[in-house]
Design a protein around this motif. Structure first.
Motif, PDB file in Angstrom:
ATOM      1  N   LYS A 162       0.391  -1.050   0.017  1.00 23.89           N
ATOM      2  CA  LYS A 162      -0.388  -0.253   0.183  1.00 23.89           C
ATOM      3  C   LYS A 162       0.789   1.230  -0.127  1.00 23.89           C
ATOM      4  N   TYR A 164       0.950   5.195  -0.117  1.00 22.19           N
ATOM      5  CA  TYR A 164       0.113   6.480   0.405  1.00 22.19           C
ATOM      6  C   TYR A 164       0.844   7.785  -0.042  1.00 22.19           C
ATOM      7  N   GLY A 168      -1.755  11.316   3.588  1.00 22.44           N
ATOM      8  CA  GLY A 168      -2.000  10.361   4.541  1.00 22.44           C
ATOM      9  C   GLY A 168      -3.146   9.792   3.631  1.00 22.44           C
ATOM     10  N   SER A 169      -3.533   9.845   2.222  1.00 20.60           N
ATOM     11  CA  SER A 169      -4.204   9.009   1.465  1.00 20.60           C
ATOM     12  C   SER A 169      -4.138   8.521   0.697  1.00 20.60           C
ATOM     13  N   LEU A 170      -4.472   6.795   0.376  1.00 22.16           N
ATOM     14  CA  LEU A 170      -4.048   5.910  -0.564  1.00 22.16           C
ATOM     15  C   LEU A 170      -3.836   5.750  -2.026  1.00 22.16           C
ATOM     16  N   GLU A 173      -2.987   0.072  -4.169  1.00 20.11           N
ATOM     17  CA  GLU A 173      -2.955  -1.128  -4.158  1.00 20.11           C
ATOM     18  C   GLU A 173      -2.673  -2.060  -4.586  1.00 20.11           C
TER      19      GLU A 173
END
Length: 175
Positions: A162, A164, A168-170, A173
């Motif tokens: 994952k 980011y 902190g946003s993905l 993935e």
């Protein structure tokens, strides 16, 4: 032996010693930043590439250098010989993306090299069921190291990558 044979023998020895000395003086080693760039540019596939050294790390008699080859994350591994010179052993580049993940030698570590276009600030990955986290300064050339978790059999299984951004946003993935 006659004089002619002795002269030929001595001349041959002097020529061989001079040739060996010349060869040793022209051999490339990764002893400093400038010579590391020369070594990299001497390797097939890296000739005439723009090389930017990001970081040099020494682990006992192993030297690992994170660099950018035409802006692509890369690394080169050197081993120190008995004379204290660093001889290159392995070189590798990550041809896609702004971050490269490498497993140099037998260090038990993962090496990450980022270029200044990298927007990833953090990644997590499950290795042998343990979630590990690594942070990166976004939009900077950087080298970061992550220690492998303990393994019962010496093998490692990677899952659930994952990535980011700095908020902190993905971003991405991969399972």
């Amino acid at each position: 032996m006659n004089k002619k044979k002795i002269t030929v023998l001595l001349t041959s020895v002097v020529v061989l010693v001079a040739a060996y000395a010349w060869y040793q003086s022209t051999k490339l080693y990764g002893n400093d930043k400038e010579s590391i760039v020369k070594v990299i540019n001497s390797v097939e596939g890296y000739v005439d590439k723009d090389i930017r050294i990001v970081q040099i790390d020494d682990f006992d008699d192993v030297r690992i250098v994170g660099f950018l080859a035409n802006h692509k994350p890369s690394y080169i591994e050197f081993a120190q010989n008995d004379k204290g010179n660093y001889v290159w052993k392995h070189i590798e580049s990550h041809h896609d993306g702004t971050i490269g993940m490498f497993l140099p030698g037998t260090l038990g570590k993962i090496m990450f090299v980022t270029n200044d276009e990298n927007d990833i600030a953090k990644m997590t990955v499950d290795i042998n069921g343990e979630t590990l986290e690594q942070t990166f300064p976004p939009y900077e050339q950087n080298v970061a190291w992550m220690d492998f978790p303990k393994s019962k059999d010496g093998g490692y299984e990677y899952r659930n990558y994952k990535y980011y951004d700095k908020t902190g946003s993905l971003i991405e993935e991969n399972e």
